[in-house]
Design a protein around this motif. Structure first.
Motif, mmCIF file in Angstrom:
data_model
loop_
_atom_site.group_PDB
_atom_site.id
_atom_site.type_symbol
_atom_site.label_atom_id
_atom_site.label_comp_id
_atom_site.label_asym_id
_atom_site.label_seq_id
_atom_site.Cartn_x
_atom_site.Cartn_y
_atom_site.Cartn_z
ATOM 1 N N MET A 1 -77.346 3.065 -39.787
ATOM 2 C CA MET A 1 -78.111 3.791 -40.804
ATOM 3 C C MET A 1 -79.111 2.822 -41.434
ATOM 4 O O MET A 1 -78.803 2.142 -42.392
ATOM 5 C CB MET A 1 -77.164 4.320 -41.888
ATOM 6 C CG MET A 1 -75.952 5.082 -41.351
ATOM 7 S SD MET A 1 -74.950 5.775 -42.682
ATOM 8 C CE MET A 1 -74.167 4.311 -43.365
ATOM 9 N N TYR B 1 -72.342 2.588 -39.711
ATOM 10 C CA TYR B 1 -72.516 1.180 -40.099
ATOM 11 C C TYR B 1 -73.050 1.198 -41.525
ATOM 12 O O TYR B 1 -74.233 1.457 -41.754
ATOM 13 C CB TYR B 1 -73.520 0.534 -39.144
ATOM 14 C CG TYR B 1 -73.443 -0.966 -38.980
ATOM 15 C CD1 TYR B 1 -72.446 -1.731 -39.590
ATOM 16 C CD2 TYR B 1 -74.386 -1.626 -38.186
ATOM 17 C CE1 TYR B 1 -72.393 -3.112 -39.397
ATOM 18 C CE2 TYR B 1 -74.337 -3.002 -37.986
ATOM 19 C CZ TYR B 1 -73.337 -3.743 -38.605
ATOM 20 O OH TYR B 1 -73.293 -5.105 -38.401
ATOM 21 N N SER C 1 -72.956 -4.552 -43.184
ATOM 22 C CA SER C 1 -72.634 -5.573 -42.174
ATOM 23 C C SER C 1 -72.185 -6.863 -42.858
ATOM 24 O O SER C 1 -72.435 -7.071 -44.054
ATOM 25 C CB SER C 1 -73.863 -5.862 -41.308
ATOM 26 O OG SER C 1 -74.819 -6.618 -42.027
ATOM 27 N N ASN D 1 -75.022 -8.509 -44.339
ATOM 28 C CA ASN D 1 -75.582 -7.896 -45.551
ATOM 29 C C ASN D 1 -75.100 -8.588 -46.835
ATOM 30 O O ASN D 1 -75.712 -8.434 -47.889
ATOM 31 C CB ASN D 1 -75.259 -6.394 -45.622
ATOM 32 C CG ASN D 1 -76.027 -5.551 -44.633
ATOM 33 O OD1 ASN D 1 -75.557 -4.503 -44.180
ATOM 34 N ND2 ASN D 1 -77.242 -5.962 -44.276
ATOM 35 N N ARG E 1 -79.886 4.695 -33.891
ATOM 36 C CA ARG E 1 -80.403 3.790 -34.921
ATOM 37 C C ARG E 1 -81.650 4.409 -35.525
ATOM 38 O O ARG E 1 -82.580 4.778 -34.805
ATOM 39 C CB ARG E 1 -80.730 2.403 -34.365
ATOM 40 C CG ARG E 1 -81.196 1.471 -35.506
ATOM 41 C CD ARG E 1 -81.171 0.008 -35.177
ATOM 42 N NE ARG E 1 -81.431 -0.751 -36.397
ATOM 43 C CZ ARG E 1 -81.025 -1.990 -36.632
ATOM 44 N NH1 ARG E 1 -80.317 -2.612 -35.726
ATOM 45 N NH2 ARG E 1 -81.303 -2.597 -37.768
ATOM 46 N N SER F 1 -77.960 -5.432 -34.076
ATOM 47 C CA SER F 1 -77.545 -6.018 -35.363
ATOM 48 C C SER F 1 -76.028 -6.188 -35.485
ATOM 49 O O SER F 1 -75.444 -5.841 -36.524
ATOM 50 C CB SER F 1 -78.107 -5.204 -36.535
ATOM 51 O OG SER F 1 -79.510 -5.164 -36.504
#
Ligand code: IPE
Ligand code: IPE
Ligand code: MG
Length: 243
Positions: A16, A59, A62, A65, A185, A193
């Motif tokens: 996302m 997602y 991560s 992130n 994606r 990613s």
């Protein structure tokens, strides 16, 4: 393509992406993009349930992130907690079961507690399984699996000869899930990613320019329509070409 001719994937995974760009285009702070993105989560979860998708893996955050500015990370964690609490009745009405994958112990305690509570509250449901990837990294998942496997070999509960693809899959966070059929994606980025590295070896990939906050049921149907036209060969030749 009408809905009748759609091939519904058993498992859809979504990266996302594009919340920040959506907000910037409107002159809003990034967190407003994340809030609008949460609305897309609602819409897509509902649509997947209606369509008969069995697993939806999102997602959401991560491992990388964590390197974002502290204020954004904190805002995302609060939004997660709020979503998990707020959505229980609606998820329950829609017979949705909840799971989470990632290094969940790295989440703030309040978010961990809320996650456990929400998972428990929805545990008896039998419809769509919603899987949230949180503090998730595909390489970290493989590292965790290898540590566990090494520990079992050392203590004698696993034989080296029994380490095969199934054994590795059984030690991943996704041990109870089939591999994704379709990976979506949003926001046009052509990269993985660090998402589900092991699991997507034969997943069909669909990238759309649409930013995540603009991705709702019609965009999901477009992705599924594109998937329906794909021919999945898994390394073989097409049946029509067999001679
Ligand atoms: C995706 O949107 C949400 C998360 C990664 C948490 P982004 O925040 O990455 O949005 P862009 O890529 O900056 O537009
Ligand atoms: C991937 O998006 C992670 C999530 C959607 C949670 P990012 O925005 O973090 O990915 P990069 O940095 O563009 O590769
Ligand atoms: Mg991004």
């Amino acid at each position: 393509m009408t809905q009748n001719t759609l091939k519904i994937p058993q498992h859809i995974a979504i990266i996302m992406d594009g919340n920040g760009r959506w907000a910037r285009q409107r002159g809003l702070p990034r967190i407003e993009g994340h809030r609008a993105g949460a609305e897309s989560v609602r819409a897509v979860v509902r649509a997947c349930g209606e369509l008969g998708v069995r697993y939806l893996t999102l997602y959401a955050f991560s491992m990388e992130n964590w390197r974002r500015p502290k204020a954004e990370v904190n805002a995302l964690m609060r939004l997660l907690e709020f979503y998990l609490q707020q959505e229980i009745p609606e998820l329950d009405r829609n017979n949705v079961r909840l799971r989470a994958i990632g290094r969940l112990h790295e989440l703030p305690l309040a978010a961990q507690r809320q996650l456990e509570k929400s998972i428990a509250a929805l545990d008896d449901n039998t419809g769509l399984t919603l899987v949230l990837a949180l503090s998730y990294g595909g390489r970290a998942e493989l590292v965790d699996a290898m540590r566990e496997i090494a520990r079992k070999v050392k203590t004698g509960s696993l034989d080296i000869a029994d380490i095969n693809e199934e054994a590795i899959a059984r030690h991943l966070y996704t041990r109870d899930l089939p591999d994704p059929d379709l990976l979506i994606r949003t926001s046009g980025e052509m990269r993985v990613s660090n998402f589900l590295l092991w699991q997507i070896s034969y997943t069909e990939i669909y990238v759309t320019e649409t930013l995540w906050p603009d991705f709702r049921k019609p965009q999901l149907l477009e992705a599924i329509a594109a998937y329906s036209k794909r021919q999945r060969r898994f390394g073989r030749v097409a049946t029509s070409d067999e001679s």
